[in-house]
Design a protein around this motif. Structure first.
Motif, PDB file in Angstrom:
ATOM      1  N   UNK A 114      57.908 -44.401 -32.560  1.00 58.74           N
ATOM      2  CA  UNK A 114      56.451 -44.629 -32.545  1.00 58.74           C
ATOM      3  C   UNK A 114      56.040 -45.298 -31.242  1.00 58.74           C
ATOM      4  N   UNK A 115      56.791 -46.309 -30.838  1.00 60.86           N
ATOM      5  CA  UNK A 115      56.488 -47.013 -29.595  1.00 60.86           C
ATOM      6  C   UNK A 115      56.619 -46.088 -28.390  1.00 60.86           C
ATOM      7  N   UNK A 116      57.616 -45.207 -28.423  1.00 61.73           N
ATOM      8  CA  UNK A 116      57.797 -44.250 -27.321  1.00 61.73           C
ATOM      9  C   UNK A 116      56.581 -43.332 -27.214  1.00 61.73           C
ATOM     10  N   UNK A 117      56.079 -42.839 -28.339  1.00 53.44           N
ATOM     11  CA  UNK A 117      54.907 -41.961 -28.338  1.00 53.44           C
ATOM     12  C   UNK A 117      53.676 -42.708 -27.830  1.00 53.44           C
ATOM     13  N   UNK A 118      53.464 -43.912 -28.322  1.00 52.61           N
ATOM     14  CA  UNK A 118      52.303 -44.701 -27.885  1.00 52.61           C
ATOM     15  C   UNK A 118      52.387 -45.007 -26.388  1.00 52.61           C
ATOM     16  N   UNK A 119      53.585 -45.324 -25.893  1.00 56.20           N
ATOM     17  CA  UNK A 119      53.757 -45.618 -24.468  1.00 56.20           C
ATOM     18  C   UNK A 119      53.429 -44.395 -23.615  1.00 56.20           C
ATOM     19  N   UNK A 120      53.867 -43.223 -24.051  1.00 57.92           N
ATOM     20  CA  UNK A 120      53.553 -42.002 -23.303  1.00 57.92           C
ATOM     21  C   UNK A 120      52.050 -41.758 -23.251  1.00 57.92           C
ATOM     22  N   UNK A 121      51.362 -41.959 -24.373  1.00 49.72           N
ATOM     23  CA  UNK A 121      49.921 -41.746 -24.405  1.00 49.72           C
ATOM     24  C   UNK A 121      49.192 -42.782 -23.545  1.00 49.72           C
ATOM     25  N   UNK A 122      49.690 -44.009 -23.514  1.00 55.87           N
ATOM     26  CA  UNK A 122      49.094 -45.034 -22.645  1.00 55.87           C
ATOM     27  C   UNK A 122      49.262 -44.659 -21.175  1.00 55.87           C
ATOM     28  N   UNK A 123      50.455 -44.174 -20.822  1.00 55.36           N
ATOM     29  CA  UNK A 123      50.774 -43.838 -19.435  1.00 55.36           C
ATOM     30  C   UNK A 123      50.059 -42.570 -18.961  1.00 55.36           C
ATOM     31  N   UNK A 124      50.050 -41.544 -19.801  1.00 49.98           N
ATOM     32  CA  UNK A 124      49.622 -40.215 -19.359  1.00 49.98           C
ATOM     33  C   UNK A 124      48.282 -39.761 -19.907  1.00 49.98           C
ATOM     34  N   UNK A 125      47.742 -40.488 -20.868  1.00 54.48           N
ATOM     35  CA  UNK A 125      46.492 -40.056 -21.481  1.00 54.48           C
ATOM     36  C   UNK A 125      46.748 -39.024 -22.566  1.00 54.48           C
ATOM     37  N   UNK A 126      45.694 -38.353 -23.043  1.00 50.15           N
ATOM     38  CA  UNK A 126      45.845 -37.397 -24.145  1.00 50.15           C
ATOM     39  C   UNK A 126      46.903 -36.336 -23.858  1.00 50.15           C
ATOM     40  N   UNK A 127      47.698 -36.036 -24.868  1.00 52.87           N
ATOM     41  CA  UNK A 127      48.758 -35.041 -24.769  1.00 52.87           C
ATOM     42  C   UNK A 127      48.835 -34.270 -26.077  1.00 52.87           C
ATOM     43  N   UNK A 149      46.982 -44.532 -39.681  1.00 47.80           N
ATOM     44  CA  UNK A 149      46.871 -45.963 -39.406  1.00 47.80           C
ATOM     45  C   UNK A 149      45.752 -46.274 -38.408  1.00 47.80           C
ATOM     46  N   UNK A 150      45.105 -45.232 -37.904  1.00 46.05           N
ATOM     47  CA  UNK A 150      43.994 -45.434 -36.982  1.00 46.05           C
ATOM     48  C   UNK A 150      44.383 -45.603 -35.525  1.00 46.05           C
ATOM     49  N   UNK A 151      45.637 -45.344 -35.180  1.00 44.95           N
ATOM     50  CA  UNK A 151      46.097 -45.489 -33.803  1.00 44.95           C
ATOM     51  C   UNK A 151      45.824 -44.257 -32.950  1.00 44.95           C
ATOM     52  N   UNK A 152      45.774 -43.083 -33.560  1.00 44.64           N
ATOM     53  CA  UNK A 152      45.566 -41.832 -32.824  1.00 44.64           C
ATOM     54  C   UNK A 152      44.353 -41.102 -33.356  1.00 44.64           C
ATOM     55  N   UNK A 153      43.775 -40.306 -32.476  1.00 48.56           N
ATOM     56  CA  UNK A 153      42.690 -39.407 -32.860  1.00 48.56           C
ATOM     57  C   UNK A 153      42.840 -38.124 -32.059  1.00 48.56           C
ATOM     58  N   UNK A 154      42.201 -37.066 -32.531  1.00 48.77           N
ATOM     59  CA  UNK A 154      42.212 -35.815 -31.784  1.00 48.77           C
ATOM     60  C   UNK A 154      41.276 -35.967 -30.597  1.00 48.77           C
ATOM     61  N   UNK A 155      41.726 -35.493 -29.438  1.00 53.44           N
ATOM     62  CA  UNK A 155      40.939 -35.597 -28.213  1.00 53.44           C
ATOM     63  C   UNK A 155      39.993 -34.411 -28.123  1.00 53.44           C
ATOM     64  N   UNK A 156      38.708 -34.681 -27.873  1.00 58.13           N
ATOM     65  CA  UNK A 156      37.708 -33.614 -27.778  1.00 58.13           C
ATOM     66  C   UNK A 156      37.853 -32.782 -26.516  1.00 58.13           C
ATOM     67  N   UNK A 195      46.259 -35.279 -28.552  1.00 59.44           N
ATOM     68  CA  UNK A 195      46.138 -36.552 -29.256  1.00 59.44           C
ATOM     69  C   UNK A 195      45.814 -37.632 -28.232  1.00 59.44           C
ATOM     70  N   UNK A 196      44.996 -38.574 -28.637  1.00 58.82           N
ATOM     71  CA  UNK A 196      44.637 -39.685 -27.768  1.00 58.82           C
ATOM     72  C   UNK A 196      44.699 -40.980 -28.562  1.00 58.82           C
ATOM     73  N   UNK A 197      44.913 -42.077 -27.864  1.00 61.89           N
ATOM     74  CA  UNK A 197      44.895 -43.385 -28.506  1.00 61.89           C
ATOM     75  C   UNK A 197      43.476 -43.693 -28.949  1.00 61.89           C
ATOM     76  N   UNK A 198      43.335 -44.279 -30.110  1.00 61.07           N
ATOM     77  CA  UNK A 198      42.000 -44.633 -30.593  1.00 61.07           C
ATOM     78  C   UNK A 198      41.754 -46.128 -30.459  1.00 61.07           C
TER      79      UNK A 198
END
Length: 77
Positions: A17-30, A56-63, A73-76
Motif C-alpha cells: 500500500x505504501x509503495x502504491x501511495x509513494x508512486x502516486x505522490x511522486x508521479x501523479x495519477x497513474x 478508505x478515501x485515499x484514492x479516487x478516479x482521475x478525471x 487513479x489519483x490521491x484524494x
C-alpha cells in the motif's frame, strides 16, 4: 512475532500500500496497469489494494484520464 511484521501477509500488504501511495505522490495519477509495471506488483495485487484505498478515501478516479491508457487513479488526500 506480530502480524505487523514485514514478512507477514499483513505487513507485506501494508508495505505494498505504501509503495502504491509513494508512486502516486511522486508521479501523479497513474493507471492500475502503470502502477503494476512501476511497482513490480501483480495487476491483481494492485487491483485489490486500489479497491481498499478507494474505500478508505485515499484514492479516487482521475478525471484527466487518457482513453488509450485506461482510468487513472489519483490521491484524494
Amino acid at each position: 512475532m506480530s502480524d505487523a511484521d514485514a514478512g507477514s501477509p499483513s505487513g507485506m500488504r501494508a508495505s505494498n500500500r505504501e509503495r502504491i501511495l509513494a508512486l502516486l505522490r511522486e508521479r501523479g495519477p497513474m493507471s492500475q496497469a502503470d502502477l503494476a509495471r512501476a511497482s513490480g506488483l501483480s495487476p491483481a495485487t494492485i487491483w485489490g489494494i486500489a479497491r481498499e484505498l478507494r474505500e478508505a478515501g485515499w484514492l479516487e478516479d482521475d478525471d484527466g484520464e487518457s482513453p488509450a491508457r485506461g482510468r487513472a487513479l489519483a490521491l484524494s488526500r
